[in-house]
Enzyme design. Structure first.
Site, PDB file in Angstrom:
ATOM      1  N   VAL A   1      65.787  23.602 -58.974  1.00  0.00           N
ATOM      2  CA  VAL A   1      66.002  22.851 -57.745  1.00  0.00           C
ATOM      3  C   VAL A   1      66.098  23.752 -56.520  1.00  0.00           C
ATOM      4  O   VAL A   1      66.216  23.260 -55.396  1.00  0.00           O
ATOM      5  CB  VAL A   1      67.244  21.934 -57.840  1.00  0.00           C
ATOM      6  CG1 VAL A   1      67.036  20.862 -58.888  1.00  0.00           C
ATOM      7  CG2 VAL A   1      68.505  22.738 -58.088  1.00  0.00           C
TER       8      VAL A   1
ATOM      9  N   TYR B   1      61.865  18.740 -66.120  1.00  0.00           N
ATOM     10  CA  TYR B   1      62.714  17.565 -66.126  1.00  0.00           C
ATOM     11  C   TYR B   1      61.950  16.360 -66.691  1.00  0.00           C
ATOM     12  O   TYR B   1      61.174  16.514 -67.632  1.00  0.00           O
ATOM     13  CB  TYR B   1      63.285  17.301 -64.726  1.00  0.00           C
ATOM     14  CG  TYR B   1      63.865  18.537 -64.075  1.00  0.00           C
ATOM     15  CD1 TYR B   1      64.792  19.325 -64.757  1.00  0.00           C
ATOM     16  CD2 TYR B   1      63.488  18.945 -62.799  1.00  0.00           C
ATOM     17  CE1 TYR B   1      65.328  20.470 -64.184  1.00  0.00           C
ATOM     18  CE2 TYR B   1      64.018  20.082 -62.215  1.00  0.00           C
ATOM     19  CZ  TYR B   1      64.934  20.837 -62.907  1.00  0.00           C
ATOM     20  OH  TYR B   1      65.450  21.966 -62.348  1.00  0.00           O
TER      21      TYR B   1
ATOM     22  N   TYR C   1      77.253  29.800 -66.656  1.00  0.00           N
ATOM     23  CA  TYR C   1      76.143  28.929 -66.278  1.00  0.00           C
ATOM     24  C   TYR C   1      75.923  28.916 -64.767  1.00  0.00           C
ATOM     25  O   TYR C   1      74.791  29.055 -64.282  1.00  0.00           O
ATOM     26  CB  TYR C   1      76.404  27.514 -66.796  1.00  0.00           C
ATOM     27  CG  TYR C   1      75.357  26.515 -66.384  1.00  0.00           C
ATOM     28  CD1 TYR C   1      74.080  26.549 -66.924  1.00  0.00           C
ATOM     29  CD2 TYR C   1      75.642  25.541 -65.426  1.00  0.00           C
ATOM     30  CE1 TYR C   1      73.106  25.634 -66.532  1.00  0.00           C
ATOM     31  CE2 TYR C   1      74.680  24.624 -65.033  1.00  0.00           C
ATOM     32  CZ  TYR C   1      73.412  24.674 -65.584  1.00  0.00           C
ATOM     33  OH  TYR C   1      72.452  23.777 -65.185  1.00  0.00           O
TER      34      TYR C   1
END
Length: 304
Positions: free
Chosen positions: A258, A240, A187
């Site tokens: 981000v 989000y 990840y």
């Protein structure tokens, strides 16, 4: 339509706003040092026509945009079985929320919040996919070598306490099959992939081509059915807990990260990538969102 003048004008309007609002992601030390006064925009049509402006060739950490591509891999190898442990609903909460995960017994609400993307990484590890497989997919889709920013990956691993908590929490509910350290390594490295706007607009182009590879003659990336579902998830969950506002003000499937990047899809027409590192309160690029609003207003392109 000739898109180059549209992008040039958007770039010209964004330049005076650079540094005037928002803040770079500070919770990942390597991202906190990225200069905020940058803006790039690029697109690729389904027929392969490209246009770009600003800092479109500047590489950046794609972060959660990578979730689009790992989800594509997972859907390709698992089909509907993927959804046994991952939901498809908007979260309405911050992307790294622990509270919601506890309330829902370790099943992530969707594959684009952090818990969901970690669960997708677990499914890929179980099926023998590794970090090089994700890079190979990205390289194939954009037609250029793609790499990982190892400093960013190390920075995330050293400070990603909440992601570590999410993974262990899911493990405690029996929702993670593999070693947490192995899943998180996958990840953290996918989030640290480094690309630019031109490359991302190309790589995501299969989403406006019903799953066909961005470059004609290459194998299909995924099925038409899966493509439609990925676009649907982008619209409802891709930005989000701002997804409702984005659907209202922009009206395109989007996936943000981000690192300041946002990928948007106009089905059957084009894919678009914008990038500016300064983020708004929801973790989405402040100027990136403004640029997408301008693009939609000036082209009339929307799914609504």
């Amino acid at each position: 339509m000739n898109f180059q003048p549209v992008l040039d004008q958007i770039n010209a309007e964004m330049r005076p706003l650079l540094g005037a609002g928002g803040a770079v992601a500070s919770y990942i030390p390597a991202l906190a040092r990225v200069p905020a006064n940058q803006f790039g925009i690029a697109l690729r049509t389904r027929d392969g026509v490209e246009a770009s402006a600003g800092d479109a060739a500047a590489p950046f950490s794609i972060q959660s945009i990578s979730k689009l591509f790992t989800l594509t891999l997972a859907m390709r190898c698992m089909g509907d079985a993927l959804w046994e442990r991952i939901g498809r609903e908007p979260s309405g909460n911050p992307f790294n929320s622990l509270v919601q995960l506890e309330n829902e017994h370790g099943k992530p609400r969707n594959p684009f919040i952090n818990a969901g993307a970690i669960a997708v990484a677990d499914r890929l590890v179980s099926r023998g996919h590794s970090k090089p497989d994700v890079l190979a997919l990205m390289t194939s889709l954009c037609g250029e070598p793609v790499g990982v920013d190892e400093e960013v990956a190390a920075s995330e691993a050293a400070t990603g306490y909440r992601n570590i908590a999410l993974a262990n929490f899911m493990k405690s509910f029996g929702k993670i099959d593999n070693a947490v350290s192995e899943v998180l390594d996958m990840y953290f490295h996918q989030c640290a992939i480094r690309m630019n706007c031109v490359q991302l607009a190309r790589a995501a182009c299969f989403l406006c081509r019903d799953g066909a590879h961005p470059f004609d003659g290459e194998p299909e990336v995924t099925t038409e059915r899966h493509t439609h579902r990925i676009n649907a998830l982008m619209l409802t969950c891709g930005t989000y807990d701002a997804a409702g506002d984005v659907a209202f003000s922009i009206g395109l499937p989007c996936k943000s990260g981000v690192g300041g990047g946002i990928v948007a899809v106009v089905p059957d027409q084009l894919t678009l990538c914008v990038w500016s590192p300064a983020l708004d309160a929801t973790g989405n690029s402040l100027l990136g969102m403004k640029a997408l609003e301008l693009f939609v207003a000036r082209t009339g392109l929307s799914i609504f």
